[in-house]
Design a protein around this motif. Structure first.
Motif, PDB file in Angstrom:
ATOM      1  N   MET A 171       1.389  -1.306   0.065  1.00 49.56           N
ATOM      2  CA  MET A 171       0.141   0.020   0.118  1.00 49.56           C
ATOM      3  C   MET A 171       0.577   1.020   0.360  1.00 49.56           C
ATOM      4  SD  MET A 171      -2.968  -1.369   2.672  1.00 49.56           S
ATOM      5  CE  MET A 171      -3.574   0.480   2.856  1.00 49.56           C
ATOM      6  N   GLU A 172       1.564   1.670   1.008  1.00 49.57           N
ATOM      7  CA  GLU A 172       3.165   2.498   1.092  1.00 49.57           C
ATOM      8  C   GLU A 172       4.049   2.534  -0.408  1.00 49.57           C
ATOM      9  OE1 GLU A 172       6.168   3.732   4.095  1.00 49.57           O
ATOM     10  OE2 GLU A 172       6.081   1.976   3.922  1.00 49.57           O
ATOM     11  N   ARG A 173       3.803   1.482  -1.193  1.00 53.97           N
ATOM     12  CA  ARG A 173       4.702   1.886  -2.168  1.00 53.97           C
ATOM     13  C   ARG A 173       3.648   2.186  -3.449  1.00 53.97           C
ATOM     14  NH1 ARG A 173       8.709   4.611  -4.106  1.00 53.97           N
ATOM     15  NH2 ARG A 173       9.047   3.596  -6.263  1.00 53.97           N
ATOM     16  N   LEU A 174       3.271   1.547  -3.429  1.00 55.50           N
ATOM     17  CA  LEU A 174       2.083   2.113  -4.524  1.00 55.50           C
ATOM     18  C   LEU A 174       1.315   3.402  -4.996  1.00 55.50           C
ATOM     19  CD1 LEU A 174       0.432  -1.666  -5.366  1.00 55.50           C
ATOM     20  CD2 LEU A 174       1.877  -0.802  -6.202  1.00 55.50           C
ATOM     21  N   THR A 175       1.316   3.717  -3.275  1.00 53.36           N
ATOM     22  CA  THR A 175       0.068   4.595  -3.202  1.00 53.36           C
ATOM     23  C   THR A 175       1.290   6.006  -4.184  1.00 53.36           C
ATOM     24  OG1 THR A 175      -0.970   4.242  -1.269  1.00 53.36           O
ATOM     25  CG2 THR A 175      -0.374   6.713  -1.741  1.00 53.36           C
ATOM     26  N   ILE A 176       2.763   5.580  -3.732  1.00 53.95           N
ATOM     27  CA  ILE A 176       3.818   6.938  -4.021  1.00 53.95           C
ATOM     28  C   ILE A 176       4.105   6.728  -5.806  1.00 53.95           C
ATOM     29  CG2 ILE A 176       6.354   7.648  -4.179  1.00 53.95           C
ATOM     30  CD1 ILE A 176       6.413   6.817  -0.795  1.00 53.95           C
ATOM     31  N   SER A 177       4.142   5.939  -5.901  1.00 53.53           N
ATOM     32  CA  SER A 177       4.591   5.485  -7.028  1.00 53.53           C
ATOM     33  C   SER A 177       3.674   4.719  -8.910  1.00 53.53           C
ATOM     34  CB  SER A 177       5.235   4.323  -7.411  1.00 53.53           C
ATOM     35  OG  SER A 177       4.609   3.183  -7.136  1.00 53.53           O
ATOM     36  N   ARG A 178       2.617   4.988  -7.987  1.00 53.81           N
ATOM     37  CA  ARG A 178       1.551   4.785  -8.765  1.00 53.81           C
ATOM     38  C   ARG A 178       0.094   5.560  -8.377  1.00 53.81           C
ATOM     39  NH1 ARG A 178       3.403   1.323 -12.881  1.00 53.81           N
ATOM     40  NH2 ARG A 178       1.428   0.970 -13.721  1.00 53.81           N
ATOM     41  N   LEU A 179      -0.638   5.650  -7.768  1.00 50.79           N
ATOM     42  CA  LEU A 179      -1.850   6.178  -7.014  1.00 50.79           C
ATOM     43  C   LEU A 179      -1.126   7.752  -7.331  1.00 50.79           C
ATOM     44  CD1 LEU A 179      -3.774   5.518  -4.304  1.00 50.79           C
ATOM     45  CD2 LEU A 179      -4.512   5.590  -6.789  1.00 50.79           C
ATOM     46  N   PHE A 180      -0.132   8.670  -6.442  1.00 53.97           N
ATOM     47  CA  PHE A 180       0.035   9.625  -6.454  1.00 53.97           C
ATOM     48  C   PHE A 180       0.508  10.044  -8.073  1.00 53.97           C
ATOM     49  CE2 PHE A 180       1.109  10.701  -1.324  1.00 53.97           C
ATOM     50  CZ  PHE A 180      -0.530  10.288  -1.191  1.00 53.97           C
ATOM     51  N   THR A 181       1.282   9.272  -8.547  1.00 55.80           N
ATOM     52  CA  THR A 181       1.616   9.759 -10.263  1.00 55.80           C
ATOM     53  C   THR A 181       0.343   9.756 -11.090  1.00 55.80           C
ATOM     54  OG1 THR A 181       1.936   7.278 -10.650  1.00 55.80           O
ATOM     55  CG2 THR A 181       3.939   9.023  -9.523  1.00 55.80           C
ATOM     56  N   SER A 182      -0.789   9.353 -10.237  1.00 57.68           N
ATOM     57  CA  SER A 182      -2.236   9.046 -11.586  1.00 57.68           C
ATOM     58  C   SER A 182      -2.007   7.477 -12.795  1.00 57.68           C
ATOM     59  CB  SER A 182      -2.589  10.296 -12.008  1.00 57.68           C
ATOM     60  OG  SER A 182      -2.758  11.476 -11.402  1.00 57.68           O
ATOM     61  N   MET A 183      -0.819   7.204 -12.368  1.00 62.99           N
ATOM     62  CA  MET A 183      -0.400   6.198 -13.481  1.00 62.99           C
ATOM     63  C   MET A 183      -1.016   4.878 -13.244  1.00 62.99           C
ATOM     64  SD  MET A 183       3.574   5.436 -12.510  1.00 62.99           S
ATOM     65  CE  MET A 183       3.641   4.052 -14.360  1.00 62.99           C
ATOM     66  N   SER A 184      -2.296   4.640 -12.445  1.00 62.63           N
ATOM     67  CA  SER A 184      -3.477   3.757 -11.622  1.00 62.63           C
ATOM     68  C   SER A 184      -4.173   4.437 -11.073  1.00 62.63           C
ATOM     69  CB  SER A 184      -2.705   1.973 -11.645  1.00 62.63           C
ATOM     70  OG  SER A 184      -1.589   2.083 -11.320  1.00 62.63           O
ATOM     71  N   GLU A 185      -5.547   3.865 -11.504  1.00 59.88           N
ATOM     72  CA  GLU A 185      -6.690   4.078 -10.360  1.00 59.88           C
ATOM     73  C   GLU A 185      -6.483   3.583  -8.933  1.00 59.88           C
ATOM     74  OE1 GLU A 185      -9.144   6.590 -11.187  1.00 59.88           O
ATOM     75  OE2 GLU A 185      -7.788   7.179 -13.321  1.00 59.88           O
ATOM     76  N   PRO A 186      -7.821   3.214  -8.330  1.00 62.46           N
ATOM     77  CA  PRO A 186      -7.775   2.331  -6.940  1.00 62.46           C
ATOM     78  C   PRO A 186      -7.855   1.445  -7.303  1.00 62.46           C
ATOM     79  CG  PRO A 186      -8.357   4.774  -6.882  1.00 62.46           C
ATOM     80  CD  PRO A 186      -7.912   4.502  -8.174  1.00 62.46           C
ATOM     81  N   GLU A 187      -9.240   0.660  -8.150  1.00 66.61           N
ATOM     82  CA  GLU A 187      -9.665  -0.385  -8.414  1.00 66.61           C
ATOM     83  C   GLU A 187      -8.737  -1.122  -8.974  1.00 66.61           C
ATOM     84  OE1 GLU A 187     -13.347   2.826  -8.427  1.00 66.61           O
ATOM     85  OE2 GLU A 187     -11.505   2.655  -9.496  1.00 66.61           O
ATOM     86  N   GLU A 188      -7.772  -0.705 -10.272  1.00 71.16           N
ATOM     87  CA  GLU A 188      -7.032  -1.315 -11.222  1.00 71.16           C
ATOM     88  C   GLU A 188      -5.846  -1.538 -10.144  1.00 71.16           C
ATOM     89  OE1 GLU A 188      -3.626  -0.624 -14.089  1.00 71.16           O
ATOM     90  OE2 GLU A 188      -4.466   0.555 -13.960  1.00 71.16           O
ATOM     91  N   LEU A 189      -5.615  -1.303  -9.065  1.00 70.73           N
ATOM     92  CA  LEU A 189      -4.310  -1.854  -7.740  1.00 70.73           C
ATOM     93  C   LEU A 189      -4.722  -2.357  -6.746  1.00 70.73           C
ATOM     94  CD1 LEU A 189      -2.517   1.665  -6.763  1.00 70.73           C
ATOM     95  CD2 LEU A 189      -1.768   0.329  -8.558  1.00 70.73           C
ATOM     96  N   ALA A 190      -6.419  -2.313  -6.553  1.00 76.34           N
ATOM     97  CA  ALA A 190      -6.740  -3.058  -5.832  1.00 76.34           C
ATOM     98  C   ALA A 190      -6.744  -4.216  -6.432  1.00 76.34           C
ATOM     99  CB  ALA A 190      -8.678  -2.681  -5.519  1.00 76.34           C
ATOM    100  N   GLU A 191      -7.395  -4.658  -7.797  1.00 79.83           N
ATOM    101  CA  GLU A 191      -7.814  -5.743  -8.779  1.00 79.83           C
ATOM    102  C   GLU A 191      -5.834  -6.543  -8.822  1.00 79.83           C
ATOM    103  OE1 GLU A 191      -8.989  -7.639 -13.132  1.00 79.83           O
ATOM    104  OE2 GLU A 191      -9.898  -5.481 -11.939  1.00 79.83           O
ATOM    105  N   GLN A 192      -5.112  -5.641  -9.033  1.00 81.56           N
ATOM    106  CA  GLN A 192      -3.962  -6.118  -9.257  1.00 81.56           C
ATOM    107  C   GLN A 192      -3.131  -7.259  -7.684  1.00 81.56           C
ATOM    108  OE1 GLN A 192      -1.663  -6.661 -12.042  1.00 81.56           O
ATOM    109  NE2 GLN A 192      -3.715  -6.174 -13.125  1.00 81.56           N
ATOM    110  N   VAL A 193      -3.580  -6.115  -6.889  1.00 81.47           N
ATOM    111  CA  VAL A 193      -2.509  -6.733  -5.489  1.00 81.47           C
ATOM    112  C   VAL A 193      -3.480  -8.384  -5.038  1.00 81.47           C
ATOM    113  CG1 VAL A 193      -2.802  -5.811  -2.822  1.00 81.47           C
ATOM    114  CG2 VAL A 193      -2.441  -4.635  -4.299  1.00 81.47           C
ATOM    115  N   VAL A 194      -5.375  -8.212  -5.309  1.00 83.42           N
ATOM    116  CA  VAL A 194      -5.630  -9.564  -4.749  1.00 83.42           C
ATOM    117  C   VAL A 194      -5.374 -10.318  -5.505  1.00 83.42           C
ATOM    118  CG1 VAL A 194      -7.956 -10.294  -4.743  1.00 83.42           C
ATOM    119  CG2 VAL A 194      -7.720  -8.011  -3.527  1.00 83.42           C
TER     120      VAL A 194
END
Length: 198
Positions: free
Chosen positions: A164-187
């Protein structure tokens, strides 16, 4: 009624919320030490005496922001506990939705997240509390038979916090991924792994 009493009415609450909003932006952008009370009140269009009606110091308003973040995040985490008796096909969907809600919270509150999850001196303790809350959920879900009994859930909880910590910096805050997309990948990764099963 005293002037202080009037200030703390509806107009006072608006002033207090305005100070919190501006302080959130300035702390997130400039850091704690570079942010000044004078710059907060200037941007808010208020006076320093007004600031001191609601907050004793810069440390106090910063602490309130970290408390707000911690409370909301831990509440979301507690709410992410899976209901008992779920059918197998529902487990993935439920976890994805609950993890997605946490990523949505980070995404919709980037400045507050920057303060509470990364800048605050208490961030390490918050992440420890977050891992403990996740572990508690996982252990209960393990007892429900949702997860394999030999897996060490304290380790899994730490992995989830790190993800959660890393993806928030690298993907969310950079607008590279949407929350649902990240959740799907992690799950997908945590429930099914990377190996191709032949």
């Amino acid at each position: 009624m005293s002037n202080r009493g009037r200030k703390k009415g509806s107009n006072g609450e608006r002033s207090r919320e305005q100070l919190l909003t501006i302080a959130t932006k300035q702390f997130a952008n400039n850091g704690f030490y570079q942010t000044k009370i004078s710059s907060i009140v200037k941007e808010a269009g208020l006076t320093q005496p007004t600031f001191y009606l609601y907050f004793k110091s810069k440390e106090a308003i910063f602490r309130e922001l970290t408390t707000i973040f911690k409370s909301r995040l831990l509440s979301l985490t507690e709410d992410s506990l899976l209901d008992s008796g779920l059918k197998e096909e529902m487990i993935q969907e439920e976890i994805r939705g609950k993890l997605g809600a946490i990523f949505h919270f980070f995404n919709e509150n980037p400045q507050l997240t920057q303060i509470g999850f990364f800048q605050s001196e208490d961030a390490a303790n918050l992440k420890k509390s977050l891992a403990e809350s996740i572990c508690s959920n996982l252990l209960q879900e393990q007892r429900e038979g949702y997860f394999q009994p030999h897996i060490k859930m304290d380790v899994v909880a730490e992995i989830i916090v790190g993800i959660m910590e890393r993806l928030t910096i690298s993907r969310l805050f950079t607008s590279m991924s949407e929350p649902e997309e990240l959740a799907e990948q992690v799950v997908e990764l945590l429930l099914f792994g990377m190996q191709v099963h032949r």
